[in-house]
Design an enzyme around this catalytic site. Sequence first.
Site, short mmCIF file in Angstrom:
data_model
loop_
_atom_site.label_atom_id
_atom_site.label_comp_id
_atom_site.label_asym_id
_atom_site.label_seq_id
_atom_site.Cartn_x
_atom_site.Cartn_y
_atom_site.Cartn_z
N MET A 150 -50.75 66.77 86.22
CA MET A 150 -49.94 66.67 87.43
C MET A 150 -50.76 66.07 88.55
O MET A 150 -51.84 66.59 88.89
CB MET A 150 -49.41 68.04 87.84
CG MET A 150 -48.43 68.65 86.86
SD MET A 150 -47.91 70.33 87.33
CE MET A 150 -49.36 71.28 86.81
N GLY B 83 -40.63 70.51 79.96
CA GLY B 83 -39.47 70.50 80.85
C GLY B 83 -38.77 71.84 80.90
O GLY B 83 -38.25 72.31 79.88
N ASP B 84 -38.80 72.48 82.07
CA ASP B 84 -38.06 73.72 82.35
C ASP B 84 -38.64 74.96 81.68
O ASP B 84 -38.00 76.01 81.70
CB ASP B 84 -36.58 73.60 81.95
CG ASP B 84 -35.82 72.60 82.80
OD1 ASP B 84 -36.38 72.13 83.80
OD2 ASP B 84 -34.67 72.29 82.45
N LYS C 282 -47.55 60.64 76.46
CA LYS C 282 -46.55 61.49 77.11
C LYS C 282 -45.47 60.57 77.67
O LYS C 282 -45.77 59.60 78.38
CB LYS C 282 -47.15 62.33 78.23
CG LYS C 282 -46.15 63.30 78.87
CD LYS C 282 -46.84 64.27 79.82
CE LYS C 282 -45.86 65.35 80.30
NZ LYS C 282 -44.92 64.88 81.32
N GLN D 263 -55.84 61.28 81.07
CA GLN D 263 -54.58 60.54 81.05
C GLN D 263 -54.67 59.30 81.94
O GLN D 263 -55.11 59.38 83.09
CB GLN D 263 -53.40 61.39 81.51
CG GLN D 263 -52.07 60.68 81.24
CD GLN D 263 -50.87 61.40 81.78
OE1 GLN D 263 -50.64 61.40 82.98
NE2 GLN D 263 -50.06 61.98 80.89
N CYS E 296 -44.23 59.00 83.99
CA CYS E 296 -44.15 59.25 85.43
C CYS E 296 -42.97 58.49 86.04
O CYS E 296 -42.86 57.27 85.91
CB CYS E 296 -45.44 58.81 86.12
SG CYS E 296 -45.40 59.13 87.91
N GLY F 47 -45.97 72.59 83.20
CA GLY F 47 -46.43 71.91 84.40
C GLY F 47 -46.21 72.74 85.65
O GLY F 47 -47.01 73.61 86.00
#
Length: 322
Positions: free
Chosen positions: A6, A192-193, A128, A59, A89, A215
């Site tokens: 992040m 995600g979530d 990713k 990354q 991204c 994340g």
Amino acid sequence: MLLAPMEDVSDPPFRAVCKEGGADLLYTEFISSEGLIRDAAKSRQKLDIFEYERPIGIQLFGGDIGNMVQSAEIATTVNPDLIDINYGCPVKAVACRGAGAALLQDIPKMVKMTEEIVKCTPLPVTVKTRLGWDEKSRNVVEVAERLQDIGIKALTIHGRTRQQMYKGSADWSLIAQIKENPRMHIPIFGNGDVDSPQKAIEYKNRYGVDGVMIGRAAIGNPWIFNEIKNYIRHGEVPLGPDIAERVRVTKKHLDFSVRWKGDRLGIFEMRRHYSNYFKGIPDFKPFRTRLVEVETEAEVLLILDEVIENYSSALVHEARIA
């Protein structure tokens, strides 16, 4: 469990508390290939990795194949455990430069870029990405096969399109299709979530992924990784960290931030974290206001000690009343 890369979050101080909190695989913040080639100080500093962080991946992102290859060669010299390519991204400043999720609009270029990076480094290369650019081009199933065919060793998929940014709910159904594809043999990670131990296990079991990447849910909550592991082992979610533990980890984060970034920047950039570390604590606002106003580490530490004293006294008072 993987800690997501992040921007402006996944720096060494944050990674340190997440490693202690149980994260199995860490990633650096994403690093601009152009910045590395120009020897930009901020990009170079993001290459800092430490032995206790392993396994850790660096990354990279960029829109030019030659620059990405050169930056991968530079990143290889600091001896990470793997190189990860960011094709996910969604932010305008990245996508408008033909990098990040923008490559989902040019799959041949994405495949060529990945192939050249795989060739240029002896390290494992991972990717990713997202489901696609928008709802009309959710092409990640095809992308997964093609990237595997040219040599990537693992794939992480965020269950949203670029158009969604971080809005709406993540859709893991295509992630499951990739995992169920008999042609696929590399590890597939979902992202995600995932914001609780229950959801982490539910998603892993329902969609069959090899692991989950966390994340935003780890910001201010680095304990989430061990909470997930405890839930796997014992079927129980432990009570959240008490005040003393929150303060201890905040102090550790602060100390590393100051040592790595210097007094001024280290203290300034810690200000974004205080609300997260003490989220849900009643009447914390006056302490937060003071924490973001002081300018020395010693002052921050004194306030954090007051936090412990204040809330410990409050608990004793409540116990006496009960």
